[in-house]
Design a protein around this motif. Structure first.
Motif, PDB file in Angstrom:
ATOM      1  N   ASP A   1      60.763  45.667  27.507  1.00  0.00           N
ATOM      2  CA  ASP A   1      59.922  45.852  26.323  1.00  0.00           C
ATOM      3  C   ASP A   1      58.470  46.166  26.672  1.00  0.00           C
ATOM      4  N   GLY A   2      58.154  46.375  27.941  1.00  0.00           N
ATOM      5  CA  GLY A   2      56.830  46.826  28.350  1.00  0.00           C
ATOM      6  C   GLY A   2      55.767  45.745  28.474  1.00  0.00           C
ATOM      7  N   ARG A   3      56.147  44.485  28.372  1.00  0.00           N
ATOM      8  CA  ARG A   3      55.153  43.414  28.514  1.00  0.00           C
ATOM      9  C   ARG A   3      54.724  43.268  29.965  1.00  0.00           C
ATOM     10  N   LEU A   4      53.474  42.891  30.164  1.00  0.00           N
ATOM     11  CA  LEU A   4      52.966  42.647  31.497  1.00  0.00           C
ATOM     12  C   LEU A   4      53.403  41.268  31.973  1.00  0.00           C
ATOM     13  N   THR A   5      53.628  41.130  33.252  1.00  0.00           N
ATOM     14  CA  THR A   5      53.995  39.843  33.820  1.00  0.00           C
ATOM     15  C   THR A   5      53.021  39.507  34.942  1.00  0.00           C
ATOM     16  N   ALA A   6      52.958  38.239  35.290  1.00  0.00           N
ATOM     17  CA  ALA A   6      52.083  37.779  36.372  1.00  0.00           C
ATOM     18  C   ALA A   6      52.918  37.052  37.416  1.00  0.00           C
ATOM     19  N   ASN A   7      52.539  37.207  38.667  1.00  0.00           N
ATOM     20  CA  ASN A   7      53.171  36.485  39.771  1.00  0.00           C
ATOM     21  C   ASN A   7      52.182  35.457  40.297  1.00  0.00           C
ATOM     22  N   LEU A   8      52.623  34.228  40.402  1.00  0.00           N
ATOM     23  CA  LEU A   8      51.811  33.172  40.966  1.00  0.00           C
ATOM     24  C   LEU A   8      52.349  32.882  42.357  1.00  0.00           C
TER      25      LEU A   8
ATOM     26  N   ALA B   1      45.848  43.999  40.163  1.00  0.00           N
ATOM     27  CA  ALA B   1      44.812  43.008  39.884  1.00  0.00           C
ATOM     28  C   ALA B   1      45.168  41.698  40.571  1.00  0.00           C
ATOM     29  N   VAL B   2      44.151  41.057  41.120  1.00  0.00           N
ATOM     30  CA  VAL B   2      44.321  39.761  41.779  1.00  0.00           C
ATOM     31  C   VAL B   2      43.297  38.797  41.200  1.00  0.00           C
ATOM     32  N   PHE B   3      43.749  37.597  40.851  1.00  0.00           N
ATOM     33  CA  PHE B   3      42.882  36.538  40.364  1.00  0.00           C
ATOM     34  C   PHE B   3      42.909  35.407  41.385  1.00  0.00           C
ATOM     35  N   LEU B   4      41.752  35.090  41.955  1.00  0.00           N
ATOM     36  CA  LEU B   4      41.623  33.949  42.868  1.00  0.00           C
ATOM     37  C   LEU B   4      40.852  32.873  42.132  1.00  0.00           C
ATOM     38  N   VAL B   5      41.516  31.775  41.845  1.00  0.00           N
ATOM     39  CA  VAL B   5      40.888  30.713  41.058  1.00  0.00           C
ATOM     40  C   VAL B   5      40.580  29.508  41.938  1.00  0.00           C
ATOM     41  N   GLY B   6      39.562  28.755  41.554  1.00  0.00           N
ATOM     42  CA  GLY B   6      39.222  27.527  42.268  1.00  0.00           C
ATOM     43  C   GLY B   6      38.520  27.779  43.589  1.00  0.00           C
ATOM     44  N   ASN B   7      37.539  28.664  43.594  1.00  0.00           N
ATOM     45  CA  ASN B   7      36.847  29.033  44.828  1.00  0.00           C
ATOM     46  C   ASN B   7      35.602  28.194  45.085  1.00  0.00           C
ATOM     47  N   GLU B   8      35.724  26.880  44.933  1.00  0.00           N
ATOM     48  CA  GLU B   8      34.600  25.997  45.202  1.00  0.00           C
ATOM     49  C   GLU B   8      34.606  25.591  46.674  1.00  0.00           C
ATOM     50  N   ASP B   9      33.417  25.264  47.206  1.00  0.00           N
ATOM     51  CA  ASP B   9      33.366  24.663  48.539  1.00  0.00           C
ATOM     52  C   ASP B   9      34.205  23.398  48.503  1.00  0.00           C
ATOM     53  N   GLY B  10      35.019  23.217  49.483  1.00  0.00           N
ATOM     54  CA  GLY B  10      35.901  22.069  49.525  1.00  0.00           C
ATOM     55  C   GLY B  10      37.310  22.406  49.093  1.00  0.00           C
ATOM     56  N   THR B  11      37.447  23.519  48.370  1.00  0.00           N
ATOM     57  CA  THR B  11      38.766  24.009  47.987  1.00  0.00           C
ATOM     58  C   THR B  11      39.130  25.203  48.857  1.00  0.00           C
ATOM     59  N   ILE B  12      38.283  26.206  48.844  1.00  0.00           N
ATOM     60  CA  ILE B  12      38.421  27.327  49.782  1.00  0.00           C
ATOM     61  C   ILE B  12      37.019  27.723  50.211  1.00  0.00           C
TER      62      ILE B  12
ATOM     63  N   MET C   1      41.651  38.553  49.060  1.00  0.00           N
ATOM     64  CA  MET C   1      40.797  39.530  48.386  1.00  0.00           C
ATOM     65  C   MET C   1      41.294  40.959  48.586  1.00  0.00           C
ATOM     66  N   THR C   2      41.848  41.249  49.729  1.00  0.00           N
ATOM     67  CA  THR C   2      42.288  42.614  50.015  1.00  0.00           C
ATOM     68  C   THR C   2      43.680  42.927  49.467  1.00  0.00           C
ATOM     69  N   ARG C   3      44.294  41.994  48.743  1.00  0.00           N
ATOM     70  CA  ARG C   3      45.567  42.277  48.082  1.00  0.00           C
ATOM     71  C   ARG C   3      45.355  43.078  46.811  1.00  0.00           C
ATOM     72  N   ALA C   4      44.122  43.140  46.305  1.00  0.00           N
ATOM     73  CA  ALA C   4      43.817  43.815  45.041  1.00  0.00           C
ATOM     74  C   ALA C   4      43.610  45.309  45.260  1.00  0.00           C
ATOM     75  N   ARG C   5      44.357  46.122  44.512  1.00  0.00           N
ATOM     76  CA  ARG C   5      44.159  47.575  44.582  1.00  0.00           C
ATOM     77  C   ARG C   5      42.919  47.997  43.807  1.00  0.00           C
ATOM     78  N   THR C   6      42.778  47.489  42.568  1.00  0.00           N
ATOM     79  CA  THR C   6      41.674  47.951  41.716  1.00  0.00           C
ATOM     80  C   THR C   6      40.811  46.842  41.148  1.00  0.00           C
ATOM     81  N   HIS C   7      41.386  45.671  40.860  1.00  0.00           N
ATOM     82  CA  HIS C   7      40.621  44.603  40.209  1.00  0.00           C
ATOM     83  C   HIS C   7      40.766  43.298  40.980  1.00  0.00           C
ATOM     84  N   LEU C   8      39.624  42.677  41.258  1.00  0.00           N
ATOM     85  CA  LEU C   8      39.598  41.360  41.887  1.00  0.00           C
ATOM     86  C   LEU C   8      38.722  40.452  41.033  1.00  0.00           C
TER      87      LEU C   8
END
Length: 98
Positions: free
Chosen positions: A15-22, A35-46, A72-79
């Motif tokens: 049906d054309g819906r977008l999906t996300a891989n975690l 697109a790649v989303f990196l969450v939780g980038n605080e000192d002490g986490t990463i 970071m380099t896994r993203a083709r167009t959006h990071l």
């Protein structure tokens, strides 16, 4: 289990819906995504607090930097990278970033 290990939903693909891989950074090696989303980038986490404690020239800190570069380099167009202004721990301690 990681979401990326689950079977794709055939219904959402048709049906054309977008999906996300975690997935972990390790699991993303060799793959690319629009697109790649990196969450939780605080000192002490990463990088982890353990790696920071080992010192600037430590093998552990170098590995953490390399893993961040891989992610970071896994993203083709959006990071997108996110972090929190204030980090709270289970014990009730917290600290703020400037």
């Amino acid at each position: 289990a990681l979401i990326s290990e689950l079977e794709p939903d055939k219904e959402s693909e048709s049906d054309g819906r977008l999906t996300a891989n975690l997935m972990t950074i390790h699991a993303s090696k060799g793959l690319e995504f629009d697109a790649v989303f990196l969450v939780g980038n605080e000192d002490g986490t990463i990088p982890t607090q353990k790696a920071i404690g080992q010192g600037e020239d430590s093998v552990e800190l170098a590995e953490e930097r390399r893993l961040c570069y891989v992610a970071m380099t896994r993203a083709r167009t959006h990071l997108v990278m996110t972090w929190r202004r204030e980090v709270s721990y289970f014990a009730g301690q917290s600290f703020k970033y400037r």
